[in-house]
Design a protein around this motif. Structure first.
Motif, PDB file in Angstrom:
ATOM      1  N   THR A 209       2.806  -2.529   7.442  1.00  0.00           N
ATOM      2  CA  THR A 209       3.565  -2.808   8.651  1.00  0.00           C
ATOM      3  C   THR A 209       3.595  -4.322   8.847  1.00  0.00           C
ATOM      4  O   THR A 209       2.675  -5.024   8.442  1.00  0.00           O
ATOM      5  CB  THR A 209       2.975  -2.078   9.881  1.00  0.00           C
ATOM      6  OG1 THR A 209       3.798  -2.363  11.010  1.00  0.00           O
ATOM      7  CG2 THR A 209       1.557  -2.452  10.139  1.00  0.00           C
ATOM      8  N   ASN A 210       4.672  -4.814   9.416  1.00  0.00           N
ATOM      9  CA  ASN A 210       4.787  -6.227   9.793  1.00  0.00           C
ATOM     10  C   ASN A 210       5.895  -6.346  10.830  1.00  0.00           C
ATOM     11  O   ASN A 210       6.424  -5.328  11.289  1.00  0.00           O
ATOM     12  CB  ASN A 210       5.010  -7.143   8.564  1.00  0.00           C
ATOM     13  CG  ASN A 210       6.312  -6.865   7.831  1.00  0.00           C
ATOM     14  OD1 ASN A 210       7.316  -6.488   8.426  1.00  0.00           O
ATOM     15  ND2 ASN A 210       6.288  -7.054   6.519  1.00  0.00           N
ATOM     16  N   GLU A 211       6.271  -7.567  11.167  1.00  0.00           N
ATOM     17  CA  GLU A 211       7.273  -7.741  12.233  1.00  0.00           C
ATOM     18  C   GLU A 211       8.674  -7.283  11.845  1.00  0.00           C
ATOM     19  O   GLU A 211       9.561  -7.240  12.697  1.00  0.00           O
ATOM     20  CB  GLU A 211       7.304  -9.192  12.733  1.00  0.00           C
ATOM     21  CG  GLU A 211       7.611 -10.214  11.677  1.00  0.00           C
ATOM     22  CD  GLU A 211       6.370 -10.809  11.017  1.00  0.00           C
ATOM     23  OE1 GLU A 211       6.495 -11.888  10.448  1.00  0.00           O
ATOM     24  OE2 GLU A 211       5.290 -10.198  11.068  1.00  0.00           O
TER      25      GLU A 211
ATOM     26  N   THR B  53       0.870  -1.172   0.000  1.00  0.00           N
ATOM     27  CA  THR B  53       0.000   0.000   0.000  1.00  0.00           C
ATOM     28  C   THR B  53       0.909   1.224   0.000  1.00  0.00           C
ATOM     29  O   THR B  53       1.780   1.345   0.871  1.00  0.00           O
ATOM     30  CB  THR B  53      -0.893   0.012   1.254  1.00  0.00           C
ATOM     31  OG1 THR B  53      -1.599  -1.220   1.339  1.00  0.00           O
ATOM     32  CG2 THR B  53      -1.857   1.170   1.228  1.00  0.00           C
ATOM     33  N   VAL B  54       0.730   2.116  -0.951  1.00  0.00           N
ATOM     34  CA  VAL B  54       1.579   3.307  -1.052  1.00  0.00           C
ATOM     35  C   VAL B  54       1.447   4.138   0.218  1.00  0.00           C
ATOM     36  O   VAL B  54       0.349   4.336   0.740  1.00  0.00           O
ATOM     37  CB  VAL B  54       1.192   4.146  -2.295  1.00  0.00           C
ATOM     38  CG1 VAL B  54       1.992   5.439  -2.336  1.00  0.00           C
ATOM     39  CG2 VAL B  54       1.420   3.339  -3.561  1.00  0.00           C
ATOM     40  N   GLY B  55       2.587   4.599   0.727  1.00  0.00           N
ATOM     41  CA  GLY B  55       2.584   5.387   1.955  1.00  0.00           C
ATOM     42  C   GLY B  55       3.877   6.157   2.131  1.00  0.00           C
ATOM     43  O   GLY B  55       4.573   6.455   1.161  1.00  0.00           O
ATOM     44  N   ASN B  56       4.226   6.442   3.378  1.00  0.00           N
ATOM     45  CA  ASN B  56       5.386   7.274   3.698  1.00  0.00           C
ATOM     46  C   ASN B  56       6.523   6.528   4.380  1.00  0.00           C
ATOM     47  O   ASN B  56       7.510   7.138   4.771  1.00  0.00           O
ATOM     48  CB  ASN B  56       4.957   8.430   4.608  1.00  0.00           C
ATOM     49  CG  ASN B  56       3.996   9.353   3.907  1.00  0.00           C
ATOM     50  OD1 ASN B  56       4.156   9.643   2.726  1.00  0.00           O
ATOM     51  ND2 ASN B  56       2.991   9.800   4.622  1.00  0.00           N
ATOM     52  N   ARG B  57       6.398   5.211   4.553  1.00  0.00           N
ATOM     53  CA  ARG B  57       7.429   4.427   5.242  1.00  0.00           C
ATOM     54  C   ARG B  57       8.361   3.797   4.203  1.00  0.00           C
ATOM     55  O   ARG B  57       7.909   3.128   3.279  1.00  0.00           O
ATOM     56  CB  ARG B  57       6.781   3.335   6.079  1.00  0.00           C
ATOM     57  CG  ARG B  57       7.785   2.484   6.855  1.00  0.00           C
ATOM     58  CD  ARG B  57       7.116   1.477   7.772  1.00  0.00           C
ATOM     59  NE  ARG B  57       6.403   2.195   8.814  1.00  0.00           N
ATOM     60  CZ  ARG B  57       5.071   2.158   8.984  1.00  0.00           C
ATOM     61  NH1 ARG B  57       4.317   1.445   8.179  1.00  0.00           N
ATOM     62  NH2 ARG B  57       4.514   2.835   9.962  1.00  0.00           N
TER      63      ARG B  57
ATOM     64  N   THR C 282      13.390   0.794  -1.877  1.00  0.00           N
ATOM     65  CA  THR C 282      12.862   0.396  -3.190  1.00  0.00           C
ATOM     66  C   THR C 282      11.412   0.833  -3.378  1.00  0.00           C
ATOM     67  O   THR C 282      10.898   0.780  -4.486  1.00  0.00           O
ATOM     68  CB  THR C 282      12.957  -1.127  -3.390  1.00  0.00           C
ATOM     69  OG1 THR C 282      12.232  -1.783  -2.350  1.00  0.00           O
ATOM     70  CG2 THR C 282      14.415  -1.586  -3.382  1.00  0.00           C
ATOM     71  N   ALA C 283      10.757   1.243  -2.302  1.00  0.00           N
ATOM     72  CA  ALA C 283       9.366   1.712  -2.393  1.00  0.00           C
ATOM     73  C   ALA C 283       9.033   2.473  -1.113  1.00  0.00           C
ATOM     74  O   ALA C 283       9.781   2.429  -0.126  1.00  0.00           O
ATOM     75  CB  ALA C 283       8.414   0.529  -2.568  1.00  0.00           C
TER      76      ALA C 283
ATOM     77  N   GLU D 267      12.597   4.781  10.864  1.00  0.00           N
ATOM     78  CA  GLU D 267      11.708   3.618  10.845  1.00  0.00           C
ATOM     79  C   GLU D 267      11.448   3.185   9.406  1.00  0.00           C
ATOM     80  O   GLU D 267      11.114   4.003   8.548  1.00  0.00           O
ATOM     81  CB  GLU D 267      10.383   3.965  11.525  1.00  0.00           C
ATOM     82  CG  GLU D 267       9.438   2.791  11.580  1.00  0.00           C
ATOM     83  CD  GLU D 267       8.128   3.149  12.254  1.00  0.00           C
ATOM     84  OE1 GLU D 267       8.050   3.001  13.483  1.00  0.00           O
ATOM     85  OE2 GLU D 267       7.210   3.590  11.531  1.00  0.00           O
ATOM     86  N   CYS D 268      11.609   1.898   9.149  1.00  0.00           N
ATOM     87  CA  CYS D 268      11.351   1.348   7.821  1.00  0.00           C
ATOM     88  C   CYS D 268      10.933  -0.115   7.957  1.00  0.00           C
ATOM     89  O   CYS D 268      10.947  -0.686   9.045  1.00  0.00           O
ATOM     90  CB  CYS D 268      12.576   1.494   6.924  1.00  0.00           C
ATOM     91  SG  CYS D 268      14.119   0.961   7.651  1.00  0.00           S
ATOM     92  N   ILE D 269      10.550  -0.690   6.835  1.00  0.00           N
ATOM     93  CA  ILE D 269      10.115  -2.080   6.791  1.00  0.00           C
ATOM     94  C   ILE D 269      11.052  -2.808   5.828  1.00  0.00           C
ATOM     95  O   ILE D 269      11.471  -2.239   4.822  1.00  0.00           O
ATOM     96  CB  ILE D 269       8.626  -2.167   6.391  1.00  0.00           C
ATOM     97  CG1 ILE D 269       8.095  -3.563   6.538  1.00  0.00           C
ATOM     98  CG2 ILE D 269       8.377  -1.608   5.032  1.00  0.00           C
ATOM     99  CD1 ILE D 269       6.571  -3.642   6.383  1.00  0.00           C
ATOM    100  N   PHE D 270      11.422  -4.048   6.136  1.00  0.00           N
ATOM    101  CA  PHE D 270      12.467  -4.758   5.411  1.00  0.00           C
ATOM    102  C   PHE D 270      11.939  -5.943   4.623  1.00  0.00           C
ATOM    103  O   PHE D 270      11.156  -6.745   5.128  1.00  0.00           O
ATOM    104  CB  PHE D 270      13.541  -5.254   6.392  1.00  0.00           C
ATOM    105  CG  PHE D 270      14.350  -4.150   6.983  1.00  0.00           C
ATOM    106  CD1 PHE D 270      15.580  -3.825   6.457  1.00  0.00           C
ATOM    107  CD2 PHE D 270      13.874  -3.422   8.060  1.00  0.00           C
ATOM    108  CE1 PHE D 270      16.330  -2.790   6.993  1.00  0.00           C
ATOM    109  CE2 PHE D 270      14.614  -2.385   8.604  1.00  0.00           C
ATOM    110  CZ  PHE D 270      15.840  -2.068   8.072  1.00  0.00           C
ATOM    111  N   SER D 271      12.445  -6.078   3.403  1.00  0.00           N
ATOM    112  CA  SER D 271      12.163  -7.224   2.539  1.00  0.00           C
ATOM    113  C   SER D 271      12.792  -8.483   3.136  1.00  0.00           C
ATOM    114  O   SER D 271      13.734  -8.405   3.928  1.00  0.00           O
ATOM    115  CB  SER D 271      12.766  -6.943   1.156  1.00  0.00           C
ATOM    116  OG  SER D 271      12.994  -8.123   0.450  1.00  0.00           O
TER     117      SER D 271
END
Length: 188
Positions: free
Chosen positions: A52-54, A29-33, A46-47, A78-82
């Motif tokens: 959000t997830n663990e 989902t397009v956002g700011n993170r 990359t995006a 704060e970011c989310i990782f592949s």
């Protein structure tokens, strides 16, 4: 600073290694993170997602074990990782700061040449990988040396820009709103 002794440390001696989490393009989902993937540019971003997830994290290194294998980036935000990226947290969290993390990032990047698409930098290899670090007289990582060294490098890089901006500010204060002449670049 040149009289420093260096020693070998396994990455797992210095960091806790944690996985990312798969997030497919169709689920994004397009956002700011920032979404950190296995790329070699844009600090791994990359995006930009709202997901959000663990794997949501900050103040860590992201190390690609797939894709652009061995690329390493520092993520103070704060970011989310592949799932193609491992998250590394300094075991001695009290020693963590921007400068130490950038020094360690560079130490890990030195090992990049060993790994490729067919020889991934997976968690097992990452734990055993040796990096060279400056040490104290007791043989522990010299966190102060790392910080001081990186602060000096930062100043060397920033000095020309700061000098130019100060001259621009002085010129604007004295000479008004017009721009000073720009330096001419000679063509070959």
């Amino acid at each position: 600073m040149s009289n420093c002794k260096w020693a070998e440390f396994h990455i797992s001696d210095i960091f806790d290694i944690m996985p990312g989490k798969r997030l497919t393009k169709s689920d994004m989902t397009v956002g700011n993170r920032p979404f950190i993937g296995a790329t070699d540019s844009n600090n791994g971003v990359t995006a930009w997602v709202d997901n959000t997830n663990e794997s949501i994290d900050s103040h860590c290194l992201g190390v690609n074990y797939n894709g652009s294998v061995g690329e390493t980036f520092y993520h103070p935000y704060e970011c989310i990782f592949s799932d193609d990226v491992k998250r590394l947290h300094l075991r001695e969290s009290s020693k963590e700061n921007h400068y130490v993390m950038l020094f360690l990032k560079t130490a890990i990047l030195q090992q990049k040449v060993k790994y490729a698409y067919g020889y991934k930098f997976n968690e097992s290899r990452m734990q055993k990988q040796v990096i060279l670090l400056p040490t104290t007289a007791k043989g522990n990582p010299d966190w102060q040396y790392m910080e001081t060294f990186m602060r000096q490098k930062e100043q060397q890089i920033l000095k020309p820009t700061i000098d130019r901006l100060c001259k621009q500010l002085i010129y604007n204060q004295i000479g008004g709103a017009t721009q000073p002449p720009q330096p001419q670049v000679e063509s070959i």
